[in-house]
Structures are given as structure tokens and as C-alpha cells.
Design a protein around this motif. Structure first.
Motif, PDB file in Angstrom:
ATOM      1  N   ALA B  86      -2.207  -9.539  -1.408  1.00  0.00           N
ATOM      2  CA  ALA B  86      -3.375  -8.714  -1.734  1.00  0.00           C
ATOM      3  C   ALA B  86      -3.067  -7.225  -1.575  1.00  0.00           C
ATOM      4  CB  ALA B  86      -4.556  -9.111  -0.847  1.00  0.00           C
ATOM      5  N   LEU B  87      -2.340  -6.892  -0.556  1.00  0.00           N
ATOM      6  CA  LEU B  87      -2.000  -5.483  -0.348  1.00  0.00           C
ATOM      7  C   LEU B  87      -1.071  -4.980  -1.441  1.00  0.00           C
ATOM      8  CD1 LEU B  87      -1.526  -5.597   3.519  1.00  0.00           C
ATOM      9  CD2 LEU B  87      -3.304  -4.331   2.294  1.00  0.00           C
ATOM     10  N   LEU B  88      -0.050  -5.756  -1.749  1.00  0.00           N
ATOM     11  CA  LEU B  88       0.885  -5.353  -2.805  1.00  0.00           C
ATOM     12  C   LEU B  88       0.143  -5.147  -4.115  1.00  0.00           C
ATOM     13  CD1 LEU B  88       3.807  -7.839  -1.986  1.00  0.00           C
ATOM     14  CD2 LEU B  88       3.821  -5.367  -1.597  1.00  0.00           C
ATOM     15  N   ALA B  89      -0.825  -6.024  -4.361  1.00  0.00           N
ATOM     16  CA  ALA B  89      -1.597  -5.929  -5.618  1.00  0.00           C
ATOM     17  C   ALA B  89      -2.367  -4.607  -5.697  1.00  0.00           C
ATOM     18  CB  ALA B  89      -2.567  -7.108  -5.720  1.00  0.00           C
ATOM     19  N   GLN B  90      -2.697  -4.064  -4.543  1.00  0.00           N
ATOM     20  CA  GLN B  90      -3.408  -2.772  -4.526  1.00  0.00           C
ATOM     21  C   GLN B  90      -2.453  -1.585  -4.472  1.00  0.00           C
ATOM     22  OE1 GLN B  90      -5.866  -4.071  -1.044  1.00  0.00           O
ATOM     23  NE2 GLN B  90      -7.516  -3.116  -2.244  1.00  0.00           N
ATOM     24  N   GLY B  91      -1.171  -1.871  -4.593  1.00  0.00           N
ATOM     25  CA  GLY B  91      -0.204  -0.778  -4.578  1.00  0.00           C
ATOM     26  C   GLY B  91       0.220  -0.347  -3.182  1.00  0.00           C
ATOM     27  N   VAL B  92      -0.156  -1.140  -2.191  1.00  0.00           N
ATOM     28  CA  VAL B  92       0.266  -0.824  -0.820  1.00  0.00           C
ATOM     29  C   VAL B  92       1.620  -1.472  -0.568  1.00  0.00           C
ATOM     30  CG1 VAL B  92      -0.348  -1.025   1.610  1.00  0.00           C
ATOM     31  CG2 VAL B  92      -2.166  -0.819  -0.124  1.00  0.00           C
ATOM     32  N   LYS B  93       2.565  -0.705  -0.061  1.00  0.00           N
ATOM     33  CA  LYS B  93       3.856  -1.286   0.288  1.00  0.00           C
ATOM     34  C   LYS B  93       3.758  -1.986   1.647  1.00  0.00           C
ATOM     35  CE  LYS B  93       6.478   1.852  -2.603  1.00  0.00           C
ATOM     36  NZ  LYS B  93       7.556   2.839  -2.719  1.00  0.00           N
ATOM     37  N   VAL B  94       4.645  -2.931   1.868  1.00  0.00           N
ATOM     38  CA  VAL B  94       4.558  -3.750   3.075  1.00  0.00           C
ATOM     39  C   VAL B  94       5.928  -3.865   3.733  1.00  0.00           C
ATOM     40  CG1 VAL B  94       4.176  -6.107   3.931  1.00  0.00           C
ATOM     41  CG2 VAL B  94       2.550  -5.086   2.305  1.00  0.00           C
ATOM     42  N   ILE B  95       5.940  -3.635   5.049  1.00  0.00           N
ATOM     43  CA  ILE B  95       7.123  -3.956   5.859  1.00  0.00           C
ATOM     44  C   ILE B  95       6.674  -4.968   6.898  1.00  0.00           C
ATOM     45  CG2 ILE B  95       8.809  -3.073   7.503  1.00  0.00           C
ATOM     46  CD1 ILE B  95       8.752  -0.402   6.081  1.00  0.00           C
ATOM     47  N   ASP B  96       7.292  -6.144   6.838  1.00  0.00           N
ATOM     48  CA  ASP B  96       6.902  -7.220   7.740  1.00  0.00           C
ATOM     49  C   ASP B  96       7.925  -7.339   8.861  1.00  0.00           C
ATOM     50  OD1 ASP B  96       5.866  -9.501   8.934  1.00  0.00           O
ATOM     51  OD2 ASP B  96       6.895 -10.849   7.534  1.00  0.00           O
ATOM     52  N   LEU B  97       7.472  -7.167  10.091  1.00  0.00           N
ATOM     53  CA  LEU B  97       8.382  -7.300  11.236  1.00  0.00           C
ATOM     54  C   LEU B  97       8.444  -8.732  11.746  1.00  0.00           C
ATOM     55  CD1 LEU B  97       7.294  -4.200  11.265  1.00  0.00           C
ATOM     56  CD2 LEU B  97       8.417  -4.138  13.487  1.00  0.00           C
ATOM     57  N   SER B  98       7.608  -9.611  11.222  1.00  0.00           N
ATOM     58  CA  SER B  98       7.685 -11.015  11.620  1.00  0.00           C
ATOM     59  C   SER B  98       8.711 -11.735  10.746  1.00  0.00           C
ATOM     60  CB  SER B  98       6.308 -11.679  11.488  1.00  0.00           C
ATOM     61  OG  SER B  98       6.067 -12.105  10.152  1.00  0.00           O
ATOM     62  N   ALA B  99       8.769 -13.045  10.858  1.00  0.00           N
ATOM     63  CA  ALA B  99       9.803 -13.812  10.155  1.00  0.00           C
ATOM     64  C   ALA B  99       9.351 -14.322   8.797  1.00  0.00           C
ATOM     65  CB  ALA B  99      10.234 -14.991  11.022  1.00  0.00           C
ATOM     66  N   ASP B 100       8.174 -13.901   8.336  1.00  0.00           N
ATOM     67  CA  ASP B 100       7.585 -14.571   7.172  1.00  0.00           C
ATOM     68  C   ASP B 100       8.404 -14.455   5.892  1.00  0.00           C
ATOM     69  OD1 ASP B 100       5.571 -15.341   8.825  1.00  0.00           O
ATOM     70  OD2 ASP B 100       3.951 -14.464   7.639  1.00  0.00           O
TER      71      ASP B 100
END
Lengths: 343, 343, 343, 343
Positions: B86-100
Motif C-alpha cells: 500500500a505504501l509503495l502504491a502511494q509512492g512511498v519508498k520502504v526500507i524494511d529492517l525485519s526479515a520479511d
């Protein structure tokens, strides 16, 4: 750029100066001396400094230091009082992190440090480098006596009460706990991890050298004599001091929380915590900050002040750099804005 | 200014992100979420942040995060894979520190993490955020899978050897030691100080989730299958990872010291120590740096690589900010130049 | 009653002997020597012994020790080999806790200990005091070489596998972690709490003196040469050793758990934990016990053995008393039955 | 043989009772209850007990405990007061290590423990189990309230002064430092090693439950009201309490060292150290002993008493066994003679 010399760069206060100054935008480290490690690369001894501090330790000498604007002494007691005069004469300013210039009375100094003072006239000139008390004097000083770690934590805890007359002055108790780095980087069996880990002890209960220093500061603030019991303890952690200070309140002492907040309003490095707080030493680890909480247990007439600092930062090298900034007209917080590691 | 959201701001990687980003000149912390502490001031929970981070924790929600340029997930496994799309779809970049998003194969992911992956197509898109391998890809990525702490230390120790064919790939052993903060800020009896202090143990010897992640990285570097034994240990200290990696040298392996220095020349956060060194974890505590030493005991054909990082910095939050800098065209070291505390 | 002399009573193995022997019902401590503290009360230096050990340290001398039935050397390397012969000649039995008699080959000894051996013929006579291997020889020995702490933990971990031929012998890896008390009670900067606390490092990766000792023991058990890589690490805790040992299984190696349980059945001080266990060093702290767990990660062909001891007890003073009991016909567990502190 | 039941065998005081009683020659452990771990082997949870304690945890119930001669409660506050009466009615003696029976006044109890007391009449019957005060009463008691850890250390430090009238009673200060095991074995974030390691803090400065208990004991000794400020601190170590107690001397107080030595002459578990001593908590770790030193800093009129115990032994389980010995006519020191580990 302020050209810096550090005498005694291999002890814990010396390397802490290097850590802070390496990223300070207004100064350049010109000379770092070490009698024991002259010729060795600084970052060989201290790999945390790789990429930040270049160069080698040199033998201490007046010549080596003559080109500096400012020399820090991070040396054992007895060194700075033998070298400061020559440097001052050449126009080099001096900040001494040892105890050589902290006491005003040469007789008291001689009693506690076991030898006559070599430069007693400098005891008078030296400014006691507690910016929360002496900021104006520090700005124009040539010679700063940087306060001891215990005295910093205890005085900051007591100044609002002593200056305002809120407490009885004849029976103040300071029970202070320190991490082991306060003992310095010396090869001594009692400071081995096997000796100090997982254990706790008081020491020097009969009388500790920081007692006359604290009392001198409190008496200056009070304008009268002060009765102080001071007991230091050695705690199984590396950095941090926690002072627990007890005093009896006089009638009409007012709002204690407001008293502390007012006294330290605008101070960049003293932080009065909200009512009911219990400061952790870790929250100031590695940073130039004193956090303080004020309590009145069971609503009685004893006030308890909890005060924490990092003994190597606000209790030594950080405070020294704060003094440097004041002496050289640099904004006071430059090089000192950092956030403590958690956890 | 990059507008930042942090999901899961009360765990150790979350607060470490806050510590680093609070002083980062190119970003502003817009939103910090916490399910458990929503409504509470950030600096009430973390007094080390007083004066640096203002504002309160808010409930996590897509709305709250929609105005951000970048969202960090500092959450338990299973959260980011449900919210990232959902965030990517809104143009928000994502850095995930978990293992997902760390593993490429959804079946392997499901095997090790005990549920089916919710966004398997994103496993393919996600860039594994190890800048020493994927710098170019990171610059243009929308979604970064920040490497685990153990995998960072072990891969950096092995990449020069694996890429160059210097070692046999069928029997690599990684004996890795971690401080307790790697277990996170969770109320669990085994992580009490009374349980983990003054003691040492291995855990998950039967198989640990970081094993497939390390193997995936090594196999990508090698272009073939790799045999790896990985044993993690819990050490009575708070921060730090020390990987001790063992491998058998192939004939004609060349100058190992030069191989490592060459591979990491110009890397701002990997530091190859001089021959004969033994890195201490403390020298990288609180800083975004991996220090490595290469040994060949008794001049035999076993190579031993010693590799240290801070699990919360180069092993988590620091590496995440390094990725952020790359993604947003900021110089890679901004906000990450600091010196480790000693002692 | 066995009359006991202790040479070097002020080091950590010396005071640990005092702690154990003070409550041993079959012996009396006659003489405790110390060069540095002669004349001082034992319980002044070690207040934990108040009420248990009376008397003062005396200068070491053949005379002072002549009336003993047994002398323990808890001295630095190089002392026992100069004094043992005279004591043996007077009918005094000797248990050496230093490394003076651990290696059989004088040339190997000289290579690793940096001087020629003074009593090379005693190297042949000395019995290596690992009761799990040499119980019968120990009973009739005059001179015992008490094993080193690392060698005890590693050999006990490997003996069942080496003796049974279950593993390849050419590529064994022992990654071993030790608390700081293993370095002894010496005034050295690297062992200060400020230096070793909250940090972890490997050391002597190029080659450590315990390597030839371990290899000698394994080769004796195997009847052939053994290839061993041994890397010791310094851990921020006081007592405890954790050996993590890796080996490649040969075909047809059988039931590993049963192999270990069988090998150590009846051994009073070796405890094979249930399958899947991860021993904590704390569970053997202060007690004469080795706890061992056997693993085969991911059901592959690498076996991982986890083995923990207290370096000062089963790794030194406790094992020495176990040898004493055997030599003097006392039941083997007398004075050694105690439960580890938890937490 | 005394048949023993332990209610709450999985907490730290419970397992410490197991450790001590496992080697006690006059008793047999019949029942160990645990709500959370019923059905599990005791030595599976606590591998330090392998070979010493056999059997499994059972659900707590009056039936299970009916066959015991003595039941120890090592439970959270609120359990013993609900179960003691039924056991006493069946002729089972009770030693409660929780706070349920420590205060005499039900109103004070209710104020500090947040609920009404369920068995207020038993508050009167219960004997406060400090043998140095109540030895005779303990011998004939059915129900013992075992003192808290802080109260043990502070009362033993003050009894000689309070009983003899040597100090002013209106302004006593007890600054006490405790290891983290005092908080028990509970899954709570503030007690994680990441939270408590390498840091120090005061807590409950507003008022702590041990304050009324200490005051009750001192007032009984003094026969008048006592003014007490009590501040506990959490120290980064596992076991140990160090009380630093401050009081103002009355005129004619006499020889303080002699006063303490006289008061505790013949006491098997209180040890007055020589003048000038600074007790380390480690010297009493794991043993049932209080070591005390008396100081008068700078020869002034403030007395400082330093008092150390192990919070789980003389502050809990050891003192409970001392009470058991007295109640059952066993020599007081049986099962309790051991030497503290050093280092």
C-alpha cells in the motif's frame, strides 16, 4: 582553526578528547604526546579512531607544544603544574583535566595531594571550569582547572539548593557511584575485570580528594562553611556517575522542581527531568550532559537529588571542550551535540 | 528534506534509527508509530532523546504514513509484508529492517518463518540492502530488505574469498557471537540480566533463520551452491557481533590481506585491519562500521576471518540509513560519521 | 589427613584451591607461599576466606614445603619445573597446575614456552591429569600435570568421537570462548574492566600454547596425527569456558548421543545433556563439572559439540583436587560435590 | 529427616532454596510446586541441579503439602497469607520468604501492599526471622516471616548503634545498592540485560515497601520512633546488596569498632571486618554471611556503616534455612558453611 595539543593522549580522558575533537569543525589536533607510546600511530593503539585521527604520539616537550593555541593536560596529577607556566608565557592557553589547579588554597592542595604545589600563584589565576557557575570568567581565562567527575555531578545537584538557602548546610550527604573508567588506564590489579566485575564496594570512606573540591565549590556558592560527607563507590560498569545527594530542607523552601528548572534554564548541558523521574546513567553515556531529578521521599523534609553524568564527558573531556568553546568564542555546543546510545 | 516515517519506534532498531536520524541534516522525522505506546512522548520513553526528538508515538496506519517519502519498518517479522504494498502504491519508498523481504524464494521463506509470504512478488522486487554488493541497485530501489545482523558480519567476512574462488565452498563454518540486544526489546525471561549476565551459550544450533539468508548471499556471490554451518552464541554484553569464520583454502589463493584490502578499497564502512590484528567489538560500538582481520593460523591451509560490527548499527539501523542515503541521492556517509566510544 | 602445600597462593588458581580445600575433610592446609605477599594474612587478602583459612603467606622454599605430603603449584609457567625434582626426592607428591609438565616432547615445550625445559626427564614421568583418560595412572603417580582449561573443555568434547573413529581427523575446528579470569591475577592494562567489559575479541589466532597440548591429547586418543584449528576468544565475564567444536562425520558414525553417554557413563564430573540442549557456562560456575551437548545442524554431516566448564574448577583447581583424591585413595568426589549458583 | 515442601520453586529464591537444601544432611525435599511449570523436571529447568535434585514440579495444593514438616513459600506477595493457616492447622510449620507476614500492623501492611491482609491474626503470631534479634523466638515458632533483603542488610548495619543509643534516631539515611536478581524471575522489559546492563539508577525514591519493614525493626530495637530515609538503587550485577548507612553520632558514643564486634560476637553469619575495611559484595556471593565495616569519615560526627550480603542467601534463602535449623533443633550452621567464589 584552533591548533590543539594534548599532553597524555593515551589515558582515558586523552582518548576521549581525541574522539570529541576529531569531529569538531573548529579545531585541528596538532600534537598528541605520550611518554609511553611515543612513535606509535594513534590509531594503532585506538582502532576506534582509524580514519579520524592520523599521526603518531610524540614525546611531551615545550617545543612540540609551542605552536599550539591551546593545550589540554590529560595527565596524572603533578604534571600540569610543572609545565603550564612555560606554555602560558608563550601565549598558549591551557585546560588542565587533572587536579593540579582545582583547589584555591595551596595548603589544602598540599595536604590532599601529598606534595607542595609547584605554581601556587597559578592556583589563584586558574578558573574553575564549571560553565554553569563561571561562564563569564571562562571566556576570558588563560588557564582552566577542569572539575573532577564526582565534583561535577555533586555540585550540579546541589547548586540550586545551596544558592537559594533551601537546605541546611551543616549536614549534606553525597553518596556517589562511579563506573570503573574513573580509575583511569593504569595496570592495577584492583581494576581488573575479575576484581571489579559482578561486585560493588565503597572506597576512600575516610576521605577522598574530591571532598575538598566539592566543599570549596559549595562554600563559594553558599558564602559560608558547609558540612559534607562524601562516600564514593565503585560500580561494575565502565562509564557513568550517579550521585545521590541528601539534605535537610529549611522551612519555606518553595517548589523544588521549579527551583531546579529555573536555575538551569538555558543551560545547554543540564537537563532537569520531569517530577518523579529516576535518571539512568546510560542515558548520558558518551554525551556531555547532566540529567537531574529532585525528590522528597514520603513528603518529609529530606530532599534527595539524583544526578547522572558520564564521568569521561561532562565529568572530563566533554566539559573541557565546552570550556574550549567558551575560551575561543565558538558557540558553546559545537562538537558536543550527540545522542546517548540506547541500549 | 526527506520526510521519514518509522513503524515500530519503540524497539531497539527503532530507537537506534531515531538516534541516528535525529542528527541527520537531510531528513525530518514526521511519524513514529507504536502500537503499545501510542500517545506517549518519545522522549518520555527514551530520555536519551530529550532535546533531539520531539512529538509522540502514534498508532500505525497507512494514513499516518502516507505523507512520508520513506518509511522504515523496525517491526517484528510479518508486519512489513502486510503494509509495504500500500505504501509503495502511494509512492512511498520502504526500507524494511525485519526479515520479511530478505529471501528470494517464497517456499524457503515460508519454511523458516512459519507462514506463507503475503506479498511473494515483492520478494523479487526487493533489493537486498548490502551496499558493498548491491550499491547500484539500491540507488534505484523502491523497496529495500535490510540485511540481518549475523548475515552482514558473515557475508562481509566471506565475500572476497567466495568471489575470488580462494576457498572451498562446501564446508564453511561461521561461529558467531552476539550481544543480547540482538534479541530485541521483548519481555522474555531468558533475556533478563539475571539469566544472560556472566554466562555464555550457543543457541539454535539445529538451524537458525539467518542461515538461509547467509547462504543465499554467498551462493549469489559464488554462482554455485555453498555448504555452510552457522552457530550463533549469546554473549553477556549489550551490543556487538563478532563473527569467526573458518574455511579451507584452495591452492593458489594468493595474498589474503591484499585480497581483502582490494575488495573493500573505497568502501566507507568496511575497514580491513593490519595483518595480525584482532578486532574488538567495542571499537565499532555505536558506529556504522565493519572491521575485519584475516588470519592463517600456524601457516596452514585454514583461513580464519574475524569480523565485527555493532548489530544495531551496521547490522540494522546504520545500514538502513546508508541505504536511505543511496536511495535519495545523499552522500553515502551523511549522518553516519561517528567515532566509537573507548572505553 | 593429607598435609598440603600451595606454591603461589595469591593467584586465581591458588585462591580457588584454598576455597575448595578449606572444606575438604581429608586434608589440612599446611603451607601457602607467596613471594609478593609473604607475611600477610591469607584472609586479609581474601576476605571470602575469613573463618575458613587461618595463617599467613610464607616465602616459597624447599624447607617450608618439606613436611607436606602434597604440593600444588599454582604458579606461572617455569616455576614448577625448577622446584619439583627436589620435592619428589623428599617423597612429596606434586600436582602442577601450570604448563610445565603438560607436553611430552621437550622440543615442542621449548618452542611454545620460549626456553629449554629444566627437567626434561620429568616430562616423561609426569601423568597428564585428565581422570577421564588417565585415572589408573593418576592413582599411582608422583607428579601430575594438571591440564589447561581450554584443553580440558576441548578434549572432553572430542574424546568419544576421536576414540571411536566417528570423525575425520584432519580438519577439526575448536572455537573456544573464555571468561577473563583465565588470564590470571596480573596487573595488565588489557585485562582492566574498562578494556574487557562490554566487548569481545579473539586472540592468539596465529597460534596459542594450548594448541600443542590439545593436539597431543587427541593424537594419543586417535593413535594418529590430527589436524586442529584452535581459536580462543576473550568474553566479558569472569568465569567460564564454552568450547564449540566442529568436525566432519565419517560414514557409519552411529548414534552420537548414545556414543557420548556411553563414553562418560559413571564419570562423576562429566554430564551429557539431553538431545537438543545448549549448555550455559553459568550452570557449571564454581563447580567441578563439564556439561556437554551434541548436535548435528540441519541433519548434515557436520557434528557440533558444545562443552562448558568453569576454567578455575574443572579447568584448574577442581580437577587438581580430583587428581589429589585419586592419588591419595580418597573417594574421587570428596570436597567436590557442590551445586552451581543460579542465577 | 525434615520433610520439606517448597511453594514457588521456579523463582530465584525457590531455586536458591533447592541449591542449599539439596546438600543439607538433615532434610529431604518432598514437594516442589510451580503453577507455570507443573509436570516439568526440576533439573530440566535448572541444569545446575542435575544429579542433585530429582523429580518434577507439581501443582500447588494443600494436599500435596500436607505430608511435609515444613513448607517454604518462595512466592509473590499475597500467596502465603492465603495458604499458611491451613498448613499450620495440620501441624506443618511455615517459613514465608515473601512479605506477607513481615509487618505487625495490618493497616500499614494494607497501605504498602495494596490490599487488605487475609490473615491479620497471623501477623501477630509470625516471628520476624532475623536470628540476630529473635533467635529464641524462632526456635519455638510455627510461622516465620523471613526478612526482606534490604531490611536484613540495613538492620544488621544499624542494630548496634540503635540499641546502644550511639546515634540520633531522627535522621538516618540508608543508601542501598542491589543486584538485579532482587527483582525476581519475571518477564519484564526493565530487567532485560539490554536495559540494566552497564547502567545504574535509583528507584522508588518516593517510598519503597521495605521502608516500613526497616523502620519497624529499628523502632523495636530503639523503643521509640525512628526517622529513616531509604533509597534503593539497581546495580548492573546479578547478586549482592551493599548498604551504605549514614547517621549522626551522639556525644559519648564510645569505640564503634568494639561496639560492633561485641554485639555480633558469636554470631555465625555476621562478620565485622577490621577497621578501615571496605567490604566487596562478591566476598559474600553465594554464602549466608553479612560483612560489615564501620567508618567515621574525616573523624567527624557522622558514622558510615558499610554492610554487604547476598540478597538471595542471607537476604532470602540462606536466612530461611538458618531459621529452619533453629526451628528444628539442628545446629544453626548446618548446610550453610560455604566459601564465596573469588573471583
Amino acid at each position: 582553526m584552533i591548533r590543539i595539543g594534548i599532553v597524555g593522549g593515551t589515558g582515558y580522558t586523552g582518548v576521549e578528547l581525541l574522539r570529541i575533537l576529531a569531529l569538531h569543525p573548529e579545531c585541528v589536533i596538532s600534537v598528541v604526546t605520550s611518554r609511553s607510546d611515543a612513535g606509535k600511530r594513534v590509531d594503532e593503539l585506538y582502532p576506534n579512531l582509524r580514519g579520524f585521527v592520523d599521526g603518531v604520539f610524540v614525546e611531551p616537550s615545550a617545543n612540540a607544544l609551542a605552536g599550539c593555541d591551546l593545550v589540554f593536560f590529560a595527565t596524572p596529577n603533578g604534571t600540569a603544574m610543572r609545565m603550564a607556566e612555560a606554555l602560558l608565557a608563550q601565549g598558549v592557553k591551557v585546560i588542565d583535566l587533572s587536579a593540579d589547579f582545582r583547589l584555591k588554597d595551596p595548603a589544602v592542595w598540599a595536604h590532599w595531594y601529598g606534595e607542595s604545589h609547584v605554581s601556587p600563584h597559578l592556583l589563584q589565576e586558574a578558573v574553575y571550569g564549571l560553565p554553569e557557575v563561571n561562564r563569564a570568567l571562562i571566556r576570558s581565562a588563560r588557564l582552566i582547572a577542569c572539575p573532577g567527575c564526582y565534583p561535577t555531578s555533586v555540585q550540579l545537584a546541589l547548586l540550586p539548593l545551596v544558592e537559594s538557602g533551601a537546605i541546611r548546610l551543616d549536614r549534606i550527604i553525597a553518596d556517589v557511584k562511579s563506573g570503573v573508567s574513573g580509575a583511569g588506564r593504569k595496570a592495577e590489579i584492583p581494576m581488573l575485570m575479575s576484581e571489579t566485575g559482578e561486585s560493588l564496594k565503597a572506597y576512600s570512606v575516610k576521605g577522598h580528594r574530591h571532598w575538598p573540591e566539592i566543599r570549596q565549590g559549595l562554600e563559594q556558592a553558599a558564602g559560608q562553611t558547609v558540612g559534607l560527607t562524601f562516600v564514593p563507590h565503585l560500580i561494575p560498569m565502565i562509564r557513568g556517575i550517579h550521585a545521590t545527594v541528601y539534605a535537610e530542607l529549611n522551612a519555606g523552601y518553595g517548589d523544588l522542581q521549579a527551583l531546579f528548572e529555573e536555575r538551569y534554564r538555558g543551560e545547554p548541558f543540564v537537563d532537569i527531568l520531569p517530577p518523579g523521574s529516576h535518571p539512568d546513567t546510560r542515558n548520558v553515556r558518551g554525551v556531555n550532559r547532566c540529567q537531574i531529578a529532585v525528590h522528597r521521599p514520603l513528603e518529609g523534609n529530606t530532599v534527595v537529588i539524583l544526578s547522572v553524568i558520564d564521568n569521561l564527558v561532562k565529568g572530563a573531556a566533554g566539559q573541557a571542550v565546552q570550556n574550549m568553546n567558551l575560551m575561543f568564542g565558538v558557540e558553546e555546543t559545537v562538537g558536543l551535540r550527540s545522542v546517548g546510545l540506547y541500549p
